[in-house]
Design an enzyme around this catalytic site. Structure first.
Site, PDB file in Angstrom:
ATOM      1  N   ASP A   1       0.818  -1.213   0.000  1.00 23.31           N
ATOM      2  CA  ASP A   1       0.000   0.000   0.000  1.00 23.31           C
ATOM      3  C   ASP A   1       0.850   1.259   0.000  1.00 23.31           C
ATOM      4  OD1 ASP A   1      -2.987  -0.345   0.012  1.00 23.31           O
ATOM      5  OD2 ASP A   1      -2.391  -1.898   1.393  1.00 23.31           O
TER       6      ASP A   1
ATOM      7  N   GLU B   1      -5.137   4.536  -0.568  1.00 19.64           N
ATOM      8  CA  GLU B   1      -3.948   3.739  -0.198  1.00 19.64           C
ATOM      9  C   GLU B   1      -3.335   4.308   1.086  1.00 19.64           C
ATOM     10  OE1 GLU B   1      -4.072   1.170  -1.699  1.00 19.64           O
ATOM     11  OE2 GLU B   1      -4.273   1.385  -3.860  1.00 19.64           O
TER      12      GLU B   1
ATOM     13  N   HIS C   1      -5.232   2.966   3.863  1.00 21.67           N
ATOM     14  CA  HIS C   1      -4.873   1.565   4.116  1.00 21.67           C
ATOM     15  C   HIS C   1      -3.586   1.488   4.958  1.00 21.67           C
ATOM     16  CE1 HIS C   1      -7.224   0.524   0.190  1.00 21.67           C
ATOM     17  NE2 HIS C   1      -7.978   1.041   1.135  1.00 21.67           N
TER      18      HIS C   1
ATOM     19  N   TYR D   1      -3.109  -0.221   8.710  1.00 22.13           N
ATOM     20  CA  TYR D   1      -2.114  -1.214   9.143  1.00 22.13           C
ATOM     21  C   TYR D   1      -1.327  -0.693  10.348  1.00 22.13           C
ATOM     22  CZ  TYR D   1      -3.141  -3.390   4.651  1.00 22.13           C
ATOM     23  OH  TYR D   1      -3.781  -3.974   3.599  1.00 22.13           O
TER      24      TYR D   1
ATOM     25  N   GLU E   1      -3.142  -5.194  -7.393  1.00 21.71           N
ATOM     26  CA  GLU E   1      -4.515  -5.064  -6.892  1.00 21.71           C
ATOM     27  C   GLU E   1      -5.318  -6.360  -7.060  1.00 21.71           C
ATOM     28  OE1 GLU E   1      -5.745  -2.431  -5.426  1.00 21.71           O
ATOM     29  OE2 GLU E   1      -4.409  -0.791  -5.990  1.00 21.71           O
TER      30      GLU E   1
ATOM     31  N   GLU F   1      -9.941  -2.029  -2.728  1.00 19.99           N
ATOM     32  CA  GLU F   1      -9.042  -2.633  -3.736  1.00 19.99           C
ATOM     33  C   GLU F   1      -9.842  -3.142  -4.937  1.00 19.99           C
ATOM     34  OE1 GLU F   1      -6.336  -1.656  -3.061  1.00 19.99           O
ATOM     35  OE2 GLU F   1      -5.627  -2.116  -1.056  1.00 19.99           O
TER      36      GLU F   1
ATOM     37  N   HIS G   1     -10.201  -0.372  -7.208  1.00 21.52           N
ATOM     38  CA  HIS G   1      -8.931  -0.009  -7.859  1.00 21.52           C
ATOM     39  C   HIS G   1      -8.687  -0.896  -9.074  1.00 21.52           C
ATOM     40  CE1 HIS G   1      -7.524   1.565  -3.651  1.00 21.52           C
ATOM     41  NE2 HIS G   1      -8.567   2.193  -4.138  1.00 21.52           N
TER      42      HIS G   1
END
Ligand SMILES: [Fe+2]
Ligand SMILES: [Fe+2]
Length: 288
Positions: free
Chosen positions: A90, A120, A123, A127, A187, A221, A224
């Site tokens: 990401d 992204e 994302h 995390y 992706e 995703e 994407h």
């Protein structure tokens, strides 16, 4: 090789006639006109992406904090390695989208790529939030950079990373096409055994907060993939000379390598360790 012009920024002599718009080497004004788009699918994509907005910190991770401590050793190792892999993907994806955007001369597609880059970033934030919640600081850092030292992780990240670097260093249309395909592979192929591992944790009533984060990421995703499929299709219409038998064969081989990497990764990180996941994994990935 034919040049690929970097998009102008302030350009008062740009085309206002949308029929003249081109994905690459167009004369764009950069004006965002939401009501007058040449690539009409971009409007639908943009609205879907905006509807998907979410904030990682709104997901409660209290149960995950307890669950992580009692995961089996295999589960915890797989969780760490998959997170390390996804964090890298990401992060590098966000950077590369900006580079691709510098060469796309259709403002509605620039809008979509900007929103994708924003997603992204979310994302990566997700995390980080997962790691910050469940791990002590030293463990957190170790997971963040495992991709640098684990040879299998590094080799598969290198496949995509090198393709992105090639386009950064030598921005010709042929390398753009390869970067678009690398994006598509990332992706469409690279995420999925990792995501399945999380869904399998959920089936076993473990790590519900992490799984919810992954579910939202997975939803993004998917869009994407849809965006890059459309970009590649439009490019094929506008620049058919780029799609020679030779280059199409090269793109096919890239997909093949991506699938082989995913299978090898699945064996490495999941292997035979999770009985109920083997069936799911073999149906979805190994059969491709
Ligand atoms: Fe992402
Ligand atoms: Fe993505």
């Amino acid at each position: 090789m034919k040049a690929l012009n970097k998009k102008p920024l302030f350009n008062e002599s740009g085309d206002t006639d949308i029929s003249k718009k081109r994905l690459i080497n167009g004369n764009t004004t950069n004006l965002n006109d939401f009501n007058n788009m040449k690539y009409t699918w971009a409007s639908e994509w943009y609205r879907q992406a905006m509807n998907n907005f979410w904030i990682p910190e709104e997901i409660n991770m209290a149960q995950d904090l307890k669950d992580y401590r009692v995961l089996t050793e295999e589960e915890r190792t797989a969780y760490d390695k998959i997170l390390s892999f996804l964090i890298f993907l990401d992060s590098v994806q966000m950077e590369n989208l900006g580079n691709v955007n510098n060469y796309i001369t259709a403002s509605e597609v620039n809008l979509c790529l900007t929103i994708q880059a924003f997603q992204e970033a979310i994302h990566s934030q997700s995390y980080s939030y997962m790691l910050d919640t469940i791990c002590p600081p030293n463990k957190r850092n170790e997971i963040l950079y495992q991709w640098k030292d684990d040879p299998i992780l590094l080799s598969r990240n290198k496949f995509i990373g090198d393709l992105y670097n090639e386009f950064l260093d030598n921005p010709v249309p042929e390398n753009l096409l390869k970067t678009l395909m690398a994006n598509y592979i990332l992706e469409g192929i690279y995420f999925y055994s990792g995501f399945m591992f999380f869904y399998n944790l959920e089936r076993n009533s473990k790590m519900p907060g992490s799984v919810q984060q992954i579910r939202y990421i997975n939803r993004d995703e998917n869009t994407h993939l849809w965006l890059f499929r459309n970009i590649i299709r439009e490019l094929k219409k506008e620049e058919p000379h780029l799609f020679t038998d030779e280059s199409v064969e090269e793109l096919r081989n890239m997909i093949k390598t991506g699938v082989e990497n995913e299978i090898a990764w699945g064996h490495y990180v999941i292997g035979n360790k999770f009985r109920d996941l083997i069936k799911m994994f073999s149906v979805n990935i190994l059969s491709t």
